[in-house]
Scaffold this active site. Structure first.
Site, PDB file in Angstrom:
ATOM      1  N   CYS A 146     -16.020 -13.632  43.982  1.00 35.70           N
ATOM      2  CA  CYS A 146     -15.736 -14.797  43.971  1.00 35.70           C
ATOM      3  C   CYS A 146     -18.018 -15.194  43.383  1.00 35.70           C
ATOM      4  O   CYS A 146     -18.582 -14.182  42.939  1.00 35.70           O
ATOM      5  CB  CYS A 146     -16.145 -15.952  45.024  1.00 35.70           C
ATOM      6  N   GLU A 206      -9.444 -13.320  50.634  1.00 38.28           N
ATOM      7  CA  GLU A 206      -9.983 -12.758  52.320  1.00 38.28           C
ATOM      8  C   GLU A 206      -8.271 -14.126  52.727  1.00 38.28           C
ATOM      9  O   GLU A 206      -8.275 -14.583  53.474  1.00 38.28           O
ATOM     10  CB  GLU A 206     -11.064 -13.319  52.269  1.00 38.28           C
ATOM     11  N   HIS A 236     -10.120 -15.096  45.717  1.00 34.98           N
ATOM     12  CA  HIS A 236     -10.310 -14.654  46.766  1.00 34.98           C
ATOM     13  C   HIS A 236      -8.926 -13.865  47.692  1.00 34.98           C
ATOM     14  O   HIS A 236      -8.495 -14.751  48.387  1.00 34.98           O
ATOM     15  CB  HIS A 236     -10.190 -16.081  47.468  1.00 34.98           C
TER      16      HIS A 236
END
Length: 234
Positions: A86, A205, A203
């Protein structure tokens, strides 16, 4: 295996990445402050999401001048793994480690939603845990994630196979309706020519534990853990 997570003023996904590395993956974690003048022996450096330096001027424009970025550039030149997520992707483009730029979403709206990505390269240190053209589900959260590059750059990316992820429908079809932000060629992630610097807007994560709705992101972290030391040794 030691991951470094860079923290700029305004970074907000550093702890999410750190949690996955430390608590889910079980790898060694080192936070790297933006003023640090060395990478403390890390095998992979992550530039996480957020709003580095408040995104003043434009996303990533100030972060590229942070002292730690000089070391990140040298590390990449030596073949070290660098992973921008990002805002980190935006910083890598501003720093010249990846081509192109991320501009305002075509909708002019901030988008926070799940997306489907087709994996076009599974021979990279970041994607070896994915199967060929696998469709993975990974959330996005950005207002300036529309990938843009001039026609010549886009042509080079395509010809050299540097597009790693594209937005697609659940069946893996790359169609306009699956593109959440207006990215050219539905591009969600690219890699440099050498294959050791990855930038992606989604993302991983945030989808590395079942409790969060999916675990596809963990495949990328596991890929890096499997390959980082090998890459540096080669």
């Amino acid at each position: 295996m030691k991951f470094g997570v860079v923290v700029f003023p305004g970074t907000w996904s550093d702890r999410d990445c750190g949690w996955v590395i430390d608590q889910v993956l079980g790898a060694e974690l080192q936070y790297l402050w933006h003023k640090d003048a060395d990478l403390k022996g890390c095998d992979c450096v992550i530039l996480p999401g957020g709003f580095a330096y408040g995104d003043h001027l434009r996303t990533g424009a100030i972060a590229r001048f942070a002292p730690v970025m000089e070391k990140v550039g040298e590390f990449a030149d030596r073949g070290g793994l660098v992973w921008g997520i990002c805002n980190g992707f935006q910083v890598l483009c501003e720093a010249g480690l990846l081509p192109g730029a991320l501009i305002r979403n075509a909708s002019l709206e901030f988008r926070c939603q799940w997306t489907n990505l087709v994996v076009e390269r599974n021979d990279l240190p970041f994607t070896t845990q994915c199967s060929d053209r696998e469709v993975i589900s990974v959330p996005i959260s950005h207002g300036e994630g529309s990938y843009f590059a001039d026609p010549a750059t886009l042509s080079h990316l395509e010809q050299r196979g540097q597009v790693v992820f594209r937005y697609c429908d659940p069946n893996g079809h790359v169609v306009p309706g699956a593109n959440p932000n207006g990215s050219l060629h539905n591009i969600a992630g690219i890699v440099n020519a050498r294959g050791n610097v990855l930038g992606m807007m989604p993302h991983p994560e945030r989808c590395s534990e079942a409790e969060l709705g999916g675990t596809d992101g963990l495949k990328l972290f596991r890929s890096v853990a499997e390959n980082a030391v090998r890459v540096l040794a080669s």
